[in-house]
Scaffold this motif. Structure first.
Motif, PDB file in Angstrom:
ATOM      1  N   ASP A 150       0.798  -1.227   0.000  1.00  0.00           N
ATOM      2  CA  ASP A 150       0.000   0.000   0.000  1.00  0.00           C
ATOM      3  C   ASP A 150       0.832   1.279   0.000  1.00  0.00           C
ATOM      4  O   ASP A 150       0.277   2.372   0.051  1.00  0.00           O
ATOM      5  CB  ASP A 150      -0.965   0.008   1.198  1.00  0.00           C
ATOM      6  CG  ASP A 150      -0.240  -0.093   2.537  1.00  0.00           C
ATOM      7  OD1 ASP A 150       0.956   0.244   2.590  1.00  0.00           O
ATOM      8  OD2 ASP A 150      -0.873  -0.505   3.520  1.00  0.00           O
ATOM      9  N   SER A 152       2.606   2.529   2.312  1.00  0.00           N
ATOM     10  CA  SER A 152       2.711   3.235   3.593  1.00  0.00           C
ATOM     11  C   SER A 152       4.149   3.176   4.121  1.00  0.00           C
ATOM     12  O   SER A 152       4.894   2.237   3.850  1.00  0.00           O
ATOM     13  CB  SER A 152       1.742   2.640   4.618  1.00  0.00           C
ATOM     14  OG  SER A 152       1.986   1.267   4.799  1.00  0.00           O
ATOM     15  N   TRP A 154       6.915   3.183   7.188  1.00  0.00           N
ATOM     16  CA  TRP A 154       7.112   2.692   8.551  1.00  0.00           C
ATOM     17  C   TRP A 154       8.579   2.866   8.925  1.00  0.00           C
ATOM     18  O   TRP A 154       9.435   2.879   8.050  1.00  0.00           O
ATOM     19  CB  TRP A 154       6.753   1.200   8.640  1.00  0.00           C
ATOM     20  CG  TRP A 154       5.309   0.929   8.359  1.00  0.00           C
ATOM     21  CD1 TRP A 154       4.687   0.956   7.142  1.00  0.00           C
ATOM     22  CD2 TRP A 154       4.292   0.617   9.308  1.00  0.00           C
ATOM     23  NE1 TRP A 154       3.353   0.676   7.276  1.00  0.00           N
ATOM     24  CE2 TRP A 154       3.084   0.456   8.594  1.00  0.00           C
ATOM     25  CE3 TRP A 154       4.297   0.431  10.689  1.00  0.00           C
ATOM     26  CZ2 TRP A 154       1.886   0.142   9.232  1.00  0.00           C
ATOM     27  CZ3 TRP A 154       3.107   0.115  11.318  1.00  0.00           C
ATOM     28  CH2 TRP A 154       1.911  -0.025  10.585  1.00  0.00           C
ATOM     29  N   THR A 166       5.418 -11.273  27.117  1.00  0.00           N
ATOM     30  CA  THR A 166       4.129 -11.944  26.962  1.00  0.00           C
ATOM     31  C   THR A 166       3.019 -10.931  26.654  1.00  0.00           C
ATOM     32  O   THR A 166       3.121  -9.751  27.004  1.00  0.00           O
ATOM     33  CB  THR A 166       3.731 -12.732  28.231  1.00  0.00           C
ATOM     34  OG1 THR A 166       3.840 -11.858  29.335  1.00  0.00           O
ATOM     35  CG2 THR A 166       4.611 -13.949  28.420  1.00  0.00           C
ATOM     36  N   ALA A 167       1.989 -11.454  26.007  1.00  0.00           N
ATOM     37  CA  ALA A 167       0.886 -10.593  25.570  1.00  0.00           C
ATOM     38  C   ALA A 167       0.316  -9.822  26.757  1.00  0.00           C
ATOM     39  O   ALA A 167       0.077 -10.380  27.819  1.00  0.00           O
ATOM     40  CB  ALA A 167      -0.200 -11.460  24.945  1.00  0.00           C
ATOM     41  N   GLY A 168       0.114  -8.512  26.539  1.00  0.00           N
ATOM     42  CA  GLY A 168      -0.498  -7.684  27.567  1.00  0.00           C
ATOM     43  C   GLY A 168       0.457  -7.249  28.669  1.00  0.00           C
ATOM     44  O   GLY A 168       0.030  -6.609  29.636  1.00  0.00           O
ATOM     45  N   TRP A 172       4.687  -3.675  26.739  1.00  0.00           N
ATOM     46  CA  TRP A 172       3.958  -3.156  25.574  1.00  0.00           C
ATOM     47  C   TRP A 172       3.139  -1.932  25.932  1.00  0.00           C
ATOM     48  O   TRP A 172       3.024  -1.003  25.141  1.00  0.00           O
ATOM     49  CB  TRP A 172       3.048  -4.247  24.992  1.00  0.00           C
ATOM     50  CG  TRP A 172       3.799  -5.484  24.610  1.00  0.00           C
ATOM     51  CD1 TRP A 172       3.604  -6.742  25.105  1.00  0.00           C
ATOM     52  CD2 TRP A 172       4.894  -5.586  23.694  1.00  0.00           C
ATOM     53  NE1 TRP A 172       4.494  -7.612  24.549  1.00  0.00           N
ATOM     54  CE2 TRP A 172       5.295  -6.945  23.688  1.00  0.00           C
ATOM     55  CE3 TRP A 172       5.568  -4.678  22.898  1.00  0.00           C
ATOM     56  CZ2 TRP A 172       6.349  -7.400  22.888  1.00  0.00           C
ATOM     57  CZ3 TRP A 172       6.620  -5.141  22.103  1.00  0.00           C
ATOM     58  CH2 TRP A 172       6.993  -6.474  22.108  1.00  0.00           C
ATOM     59  N   GLN A 173       2.570  -1.929  27.141  1.00  0.00           N
ATOM     60  CA  GLN A 173       1.703  -0.791  27.506  1.00  0.00           C
ATOM     61  C   GLN A 173       2.476   0.522  27.549  1.00  0.00           C
ATOM     62  O   GLN A 173       1.984   1.563  27.146  1.00  0.00           O
ATOM     63  CB  GLN A 173       1.054  -1.056  28.864  1.00  0.00           C
ATOM     64  CG  GLN A 173       0.041  -2.193  28.814  1.00  0.00           C
ATOM     65  CD  GLN A 173      -0.594  -2.417  30.167  1.00  0.00           C
ATOM     66  OE1 GLN A 173      -1.148  -1.504  30.754  1.00  0.00           O
ATOM     67  NE2 GLN A 173      -0.512  -3.632  30.662  1.00  0.00           N
ATOM     68  N   ARG A 176       2.928   2.989  24.542  1.00  0.00           N
ATOM     69  CA  ARG A 176       1.918   3.962  24.112  1.00  0.00           C
ATOM     70  C   ARG A 176       2.410   5.389  24.280  1.00  0.00           C
ATOM     71  O   ARG A 176       1.910   6.301  23.635  1.00  0.00           O
ATOM     72  CB  ARG A 176       0.635   3.779  24.921  1.00  0.00           C
ATOM     73  CG  ARG A 176      -0.083   2.502  24.612  1.00  0.00           C
ATOM     74  CD  ARG A 176      -1.317   2.389  25.485  1.00  0.00           C
ATOM     75  NE  ARG A 176      -1.808   1.032  25.514  1.00  0.00           N
ATOM     76  CZ  ARG A 176      -2.605   0.551  26.454  1.00  0.00           C
ATOM     77  NH1 ARG A 176      -3.000   1.332  27.437  1.00  0.00           N
ATOM     78  NH2 ARG A 176      -3.015  -0.688  26.410  1.00  0.00           N
ATOM     79  N   THR A 196       3.330   5.885   8.953  1.00  0.00           N
ATOM     80  CA  THR A 196       2.118   5.193   9.396  1.00  0.00           C
ATOM     81  C   THR A 196       2.325   4.615  10.790  1.00  0.00           C
ATOM     82  O   THR A 196       1.418   4.625  11.613  1.00  0.00           O
ATOM     83  CB  THR A 196       1.761   4.064   8.410  1.00  0.00           C
ATOM     84  OG1 THR A 196       1.499   4.662   7.143  1.00  0.00           O
ATOM     85  CG2 THR A 196       0.547   3.280   8.864  1.00  0.00           C
ATOM     86  N   ASP A 254       8.344 -16.919  19.971  1.00  0.00           N
ATOM     87  CA  ASP A 254       7.747 -15.603  20.191  1.00  0.00           C
ATOM     88  C   ASP A 254       7.945 -15.081  21.606  1.00  0.00           C
ATOM     89  O   ASP A 254       7.480 -13.996  21.942  1.00  0.00           O
ATOM     90  CB  ASP A 254       6.271 -15.610  19.808  1.00  0.00           C
ATOM     91  CG  ASP A 254       6.133 -15.479  18.308  1.00  0.00           C
ATOM     92  OD1 ASP A 254       7.165 -15.579  17.613  1.00  0.00           O
ATOM     93  OD2 ASP A 254       5.011 -15.269  17.817  1.00  0.00           O
ATOM     94  N   GLU A 261       3.200  -3.436  15.842  1.00  0.00           N
ATOM     95  CA  GLU A 261       3.092  -2.112  15.217  1.00  0.00           C
ATOM     96  C   GLU A 261       2.745  -1.101  16.308  1.00  0.00           C
ATOM     97  O   GLU A 261       1.766  -1.283  17.024  1.00  0.00           O
ATOM     98  CB  GLU A 261       2.001  -2.122  14.143  1.00  0.00           C
ATOM     99  CG  GLU A 261       2.296  -3.084  13.009  1.00  0.00           C
ATOM    100  CD  GLU A 261       1.142  -3.169  12.012  1.00  0.00           C
ATOM    101  OE1 GLU A 261       0.112  -2.504  12.240  1.00  0.00           O
ATOM    102  OE2 GLU A 261       1.294  -3.910  11.026  1.00  0.00           O
ATOM    103  N   VAL A 263       1.763   2.828  17.049  1.00  0.00           N
ATOM    104  CA  VAL A 263       1.277   4.010  16.324  1.00  0.00           C
ATOM    105  C   VAL A 263       1.251   5.221  17.263  1.00  0.00           C
ATOM    106  O   VAL A 263       1.357   5.088  18.473  1.00  0.00           O
ATOM    107  CB  VAL A 263      -0.141   3.781  15.753  1.00  0.00           C
ATOM    108  CG1 VAL A 263      -0.130   2.660  14.735  1.00  0.00           C
ATOM    109  CG2 VAL A 263      -1.132   3.494  16.870  1.00  0.00           C
ATOM    110  N   ARG A 264       1.104   6.361  16.673  1.00  0.00           N
ATOM    111  CA  ARG A 264       0.900   7.594  17.428  1.00  0.00           C
ATOM    112  C   ARG A 264      -0.289   8.336  16.837  1.00  0.00           C
ATOM    113  O   ARG A 264      -0.369   8.496  15.613  1.00  0.00           O
ATOM    114  CB  ARG A 264       2.135   8.501  17.362  1.00  0.00           C
ATOM    115  CG  ARG A 264       3.282   8.031  18.229  1.00  0.00           C
ATOM    116  CD  ARG A 264       2.922   8.155  19.707  1.00  0.00           C
ATOM    117  NE  ARG A 264       3.970   7.653  20.585  1.00  0.00           N
ATOM    118  CZ  ARG A 264       4.044   6.397  21.020  1.00  0.00           C
ATOM    119  NH1 ARG A 264       3.142   5.504  20.663  1.00  0.00           N
ATOM    120  NH2 ARG A 264       5.015   6.030  21.822  1.00  0.00           N
ATOM    121  N   LEU A 265      -1.177   8.778  17.715  1.00  0.00           N
ATOM    122  CA  LEU A 265      -2.309   9.581  17.274  1.00  0.00           C
ATOM    123  C   LEU A 265      -1.867  11.037  17.196  1.00  0.00           C
ATOM    124  O   LEU A 265      -0.869  11.430  17.808  1.00  0.00           O
ATOM    125  CB  LEU A 265      -3.472   9.419  18.246  1.00  0.00           C
ATOM    126  CG  LEU A 265      -3.889   7.956  18.475  1.00  0.00           C
ATOM    127  CD1 LEU A 265      -4.916   7.857  19.576  1.00  0.00           C
ATOM    128  CD2 LEU A 265      -4.422   7.356  17.193  1.00  0.00           C
TER     129      LEU A 265
END
Lengths: 340, 346
Positions: A150, A152, A154, A166-168, A172-173, A176, A196, A254, A261, A263-265
């Motif tokens: 596409d 975009s 990165w 591990t997930a969550g 990872w938090q 943000r 993007t 993993d 990915e 992102v930033r708003l």
């Protein structure tokens, strides 16, 4: 005076004003071997070489010519050998970890590379913040990519860590609001691209060490004369150690590699700019103060596994004048040779 | 002939003036398209309101827009192809609208509570892959991650979705409308008795994030009331509806709502012209933005109570020259300042 702010400078100031003062106002650097930092540098050299093989041209029309299998890995291994020669802290075991992890990295990600056009490797930028003429924000993007499907844009940020992926998990938090990612969005824009997102390319250092032979006086034997299962007659060889790491990584790949990915708003970019601006003003204000306070809470950053390079100075067991431990550099932003 | 001699005899071309774009210069304040969230009970007119927005296109996740004559994105070439079956189809549609030219001015996501369910399924499938990071047992629901971790991961997916929507806004100038059903949820009131209130039918973290991302969150409801029979003071109150539908735009104990513009507390969702009253209110909000920002700045200066501050702020406000962005920055900085204590004033 123009103030240059980098993510490393922001992080050091946020961690401890004395650390920032010694490293950025006075230009001191520790020259003592630091295994974890040097392992990261060595692996990073391998990653640059690995990705560099995929860089196949410029512009959206660049041909999707994928390198022969094995070429990126071979380039990475050569780069790590070269980097090891310049490192005092990387022993055989640490290098074995790097080799295995690079083989695993290649196995995990090489097949996904046809999705990406590598626009740049180690791309430096320098940009401004609206309304602040004497402030520059600089950095180096590990990689700049264009998605073939596409178009975009990165950027990639490599991280070697010992953290839980591990997930969550909180690892990872916190991304943000990670200031580096936010700053680099602006950096990509300053290079003329609309980003993007960031591929946060995380590699976990295996927390394994070579097994040592059981001391003779502690050895126990079964009735038929065999050593107990958890005891060893001899030290683990580099080959055995390498095989053990490979087995561990292959079982739960993993847990060792992730590439989410990030992102930033729009509003987050604006808030990040205000964060940088406010920190830069604090840095300027403290430059004129007579004393940069120490922060003992920053000496052993949680989860990092290492101590501050100036800990011995602050705790009174070493001196900055000791040329066997510290050097003074003229360019405090050594990682940014081109733009600063 | 030597090259130097050739160069000496060649007449250089006369430089041409660059093509001018000066005739296209415009003086105007640029207004970014807005992000809306409308939520409410079934049949209150949320979709009708959105259908009257400028040039809308529907991502009909709920398959609930059938009675409306609107453009719907076709996810697949088959009957019912306007209803996405997977979260990845929604991402593809947004990307399609972002990179390819089209006449649409508003994207409607109807409903985000249905999209939330698809997003959860997407996470479950992703994390169920053989090499995935979650190893503790089979993942059957977003709760399977334990300790609320699934909802934390969902927020990151919402962030990624909204970043894509932001890109769509900036590259195509499209407004975004999120439609959600409402639920009634008990509110634990720390300053008095607990009470029930309406909120979007989303997990709390997702609802909080989307409310923060949107410029305007409005609760759509019928205008209801209750009254006793005329002339009979002892009768039980009876509920009745006026027939009007209202979009509530400011926070109340009974529902969540907010706006970044200075808007009235409510606007009517008119049957003949559903979008008109809101559009007029938004336009007036833009006109009132500068006075409202200046009033808020004055309030903050009073709150802070630093005697040296008013002169500095007056100078900064004058320098802002009625630019809302600059005034907003001044206001944000003031909001970050603590109230002066008597001690600090001395």
């Amino acid at each position: 005076m123009i103030e240059v702010i980098t993510k490393s400078r922001l992080a050091s100031f946020s961690t401890c004003q004395r650390l920032h003062h010694l490293a950025y106002n006075l230009g001191y650097r520790s020259i003592l071997p630091r295994e974890l930092a040097e392992w990261g540098t060595l692996f990073h050299a391998g990653l640059d070489a690995w990705w560099g093989v995929f860089k196949d041209g410029d512009g959206p029309g660049a041909a999707n010519i994928q390198p022969l299998p094995g070429l990126p890995l071979a380039a990475a291994m050569r780069a790590m050998e070269t980097a090891r020669a310049a490192s005092a802290a990387i022993d055989d075991a640490a290098f074995a970890k790097a080799e295995v992890m690079m083989i695993a990295y290649d196995a995990r990600w090489a097949s996904t590379m046809s999705e990406w056009e590598v626009i740049g490797v180690e791309v430096e930028f320098i940009t401004t913040i609206p309304g602040r003429r004497r402030l520059r924000v600089a950095g180096k993007l590990d990689k700049l990519l264009r998605k073939r499907s596409d178009g975009s844009i990165w950027f990639v940020e490599h991280k070697t860590t010992g953290a839980d992926l591990t997930a969550g998990s909180t690892y990872w938090q916190r991304l943000r609001m990670d200031p580096q990612v936010s700053i680099y969005f602006g950096g990509v824009r300053s290079l003329g691209h609309e980003p993007t997102g960031c591929l946060y390319d995380v590699i976990v250092r295996p927390n394994l060490k070579p097994l040592k032979a059981t001391p003779v006086e502690a050895r126990k034997y079964t009735k038929d004369g065999r050593l107990y299962a958890k005891q060893r007659e001899a030290d683990e060889t580099p080959e055995q150690f390498r095989a053990r790491i490979a087995e561990e990584v292959a079982e739960v790949p993993d847990s060792y590699f992730a590439r989410p990915e990030v992102v930033r708003l729009e509003r987050e970019i604006e808030e990040s700019e205000r964060d940088v601006e406010a920190t830069a003003l604090q840095i300027r204000a403290t430059a004129y103060a007579e004393h940069a306070p120490r922060n003992p809470g920053g000496c052993f950053p949680f989860g990092s596994g290492y101590q501050c390079q100036f800990f011995d100075v602050c705790s009174g067991v070493a001196s900055l004048d000791d040329e066997t431990k510290f050097e003074r550099v003229s360019n405090v932003h050594q990682e940014l040779a081109a733009v600063v | 002939m030597p090259a130097a001699a050739t160069a000496a005899t060649t007449v250089p071309p006369k430089p041409q003036a660059p093509l001018s774009r000066l005739g296209a210069v415009k003086r105007e304040r640029l207004r970014a398209p807005l992000r809306y969230m409308f939520y409410g009970a079934e049949g209150t007119g949320k979709s009708t309101l959105a259908s009257a927005a400028p040039e809308p296109i529907w991502l009909d996740a709920d398959d609930g827009s059938g009675r409306l004559n609107v453009a719907r994105y076709q996810f697949r070439d088959e009957p019912g192809g306007h209803v996405p079956q997977r979260y990845s189809e929604i991402l593809f549609a947004i990307q399609d609208l972002t990179v390819n030219p089209h006449p649409f001015k508003t994207l409607v996501l109807d409903t985000v509570d249905r999209i939330e369910a698809m997003l959860w399924q997407h996470i479950i499938e992703r994390e169920s892959e053989p090499s995935a990071r979650s190893k503790d047992g089979a993942l059957t629901s977003i709760e399977s991650f334990g300790y609320g971790k699934g909802y934390v991961m969902a927020v990151d997916e919402w962030r990624a979705l909204c970043a894509r929507l932001d890109r769509l806004r900036s590259s195509r100038g499209m407004s975004i409308i999120l439609i959600a059903h409402s639920i009634v949820k008990a509110y634990k009131n720390p300053t008095g008795p607990d009470y029930d209130r309406y909120q979007p039918a989303l997990h709390d973290k997702a609802a909080g994030f989307l409310k923060g991302w949107c410029d305007l969150t409005g609760f759509v409801r019928h205008e209801d009331d209750a009254a006793k029979e005329l002339g009979n003071k002892n009768s039980r109150p009876k509920g009745f509806s006026t027939g009007r539908r209202l979009l509530m735009l400011s926070h109340s104990a009974a529902f969540d709502a907010k706006s970044r513009l200075a808007l009235p507390e409510e606007v009517e969702v008119d049957i003949e012209n559903p979008w008109g009253p809101l559009a007029a209110a938004v336009e007036a909000g833009y006109e009132n933005e500068v006075p409202a920002l200046k009033a808020a700045i004055e309030e903050e200066v009073k709150r802070i109570g630093d005697q040296a501050l008013p002169a500095k702020v007056t100078s900064a406000v004058a320098g802002a020259k009625d630019d809302p962005a600059a005034l907003s920055r001044i206001l944000a900085k003031l909001k970050d300042r603590p109230t002066s204590t008597n001690e600090s004033r001395q």
